[in-house]
Design an enzyme around this catalytic site. Sequence first.
Site, PDB file in Angstrom:
ATOM      1  N   VAL A 112      45.965  41.059  47.836  1.00 23.82           N
ATOM      2  CA  VAL A 112      46.413  40.913  46.778  1.00 23.82           C
ATOM      3  C   VAL A 112      45.703  41.052  45.347  1.00 23.82           C
ATOM      4  CG1 VAL A 112      48.226  42.111  44.768  1.00 23.82           C
ATOM      5  CG2 VAL A 112      48.555  41.617  47.297  1.00 23.82           C
ATOM      6  N   TYR A 113      45.171  40.369  45.492  1.00 21.66           N
ATOM      7  CA  TYR A 113      43.907  39.534  44.549  1.00 21.66           C
ATOM      8  C   TYR A 113      42.716  40.621  45.072  1.00 21.66           C
ATOM      9  CZ  TYR A 113      40.760  36.486  41.837  1.00 21.66           C
ATOM     10  OH  TYR A 113      40.179  36.287  40.677  1.00 21.66           O
ATOM     11  N   ALA A 114      42.441  40.437  46.251  1.00 19.33           N
ATOM     12  CA  ALA A 114      40.861  40.911  46.488  1.00 19.33           C
ATOM     13  C   ALA A 114      40.549  42.069  46.233  1.00 19.33           C
ATOM     14  CB  ALA A 114      40.815  40.478  48.521  1.00 19.33           C
TER      15      ALA A 114
ATOM     16  N   SER B 252      42.412  44.087  44.029  1.00 16.83           N
ATOM     17  CA  SER B 252      42.493  44.358  42.961  1.00 16.83           C
ATOM     18  C   SER B 252      41.199  43.924  42.319  1.00 16.83           C
ATOM     19  CB  SER B 252      43.161  43.376  41.349  1.00 16.83           C
ATOM     20  OG  SER B 252      43.176  41.636  41.681  1.00 16.83           O
ATOM     21  N   LYS B 253      40.241  43.006  42.537  1.00 16.42           N
ATOM     22  CA  LYS B 253      38.867  42.277  42.749  1.00 16.42           C
ATOM     23  C   LYS B 253      37.907  43.716  43.322  1.00 16.42           C
ATOM     24  CE  LYS B 253      40.137  39.765  39.536  1.00 16.42           C
ATOM     25  NZ  LYS B 253      39.274  39.732  38.064  1.00 16.42           N
TER      26      LYS B 253
END
Length: 268
Positions: free
Chosen positions: A153-155, A157-158
């Site tokens: 999820v972090y990836a 978003s980035k």
Amino acid sequence: MQRMTNKTVLITGGASGIGKIMARLLLERGAKVILWDINKLKIDETISELASKGTVVGFIVDVSDSNQIEQTAKKVKKEIGVVDVLINNAGIVAGKYFHEHTTLDISKTMDINASAPMLITKEFLNDMLDQNSGHICNIASSGGLISNPKMSVYAASKWSVIGWSDSLRLEMKLLKKNINITTIMPYYINTGMFDGVKSKIPILAPETAALAIIKAMEQKKRMVTIPGYMYRLTRIGQGFMSINVFDWFAGKVLGIYKTMEHFTGHKK
């Protein structure tokens, strides 16, 4: 070379981590600094610590809330005026396998990391367009260049930030506007956000990362990885290696796929 003297700079997530360090570095360069942060205590502490270096003010705002972004932006414009430089720095991470994420984990991560930079930029971009000058710096991540277990999820978003940020740069170029867009893609930074991470590639010192970001803006750079070789490692590797070979290279040689195995994040 772009000078920050007398520029009004807004930093989201500006009361801690690299946001706070960037605020100090900018004040030392003669800029006026506006801090946006969700934590009032940290805002007050940061202002108290940095006030002797120049003009610094703070606003409490939850950047996952679009209404708060809009209302706080209006307040900034009314009380302070035009923002010359915007640094979209606020971010969060939930280091879990995807199936372990709650709906709130997903929505909050995307709201803060991906949507907020766009919504905040939307509030201040028209003023920059009107004066035909400005600089927007978006702090993405090397996680937006390479997939990684427990960072799905972090990836996501980035990756979103990188795609939007560089598209915005091209729009300003097509419109012939003197507005610089810098996309920053750092490796893990030792601020507490990624506590527990183990890495063969050196984890970045906060001071080093913050200084590299400020220098990138001063030099009007467009896309910057920290360290610089991260872009070449990922893009060249992905371009010339098969998926299986790249998985071996990133996972076994560089050890990236195991970096989040012992992740704990900020201590509560």
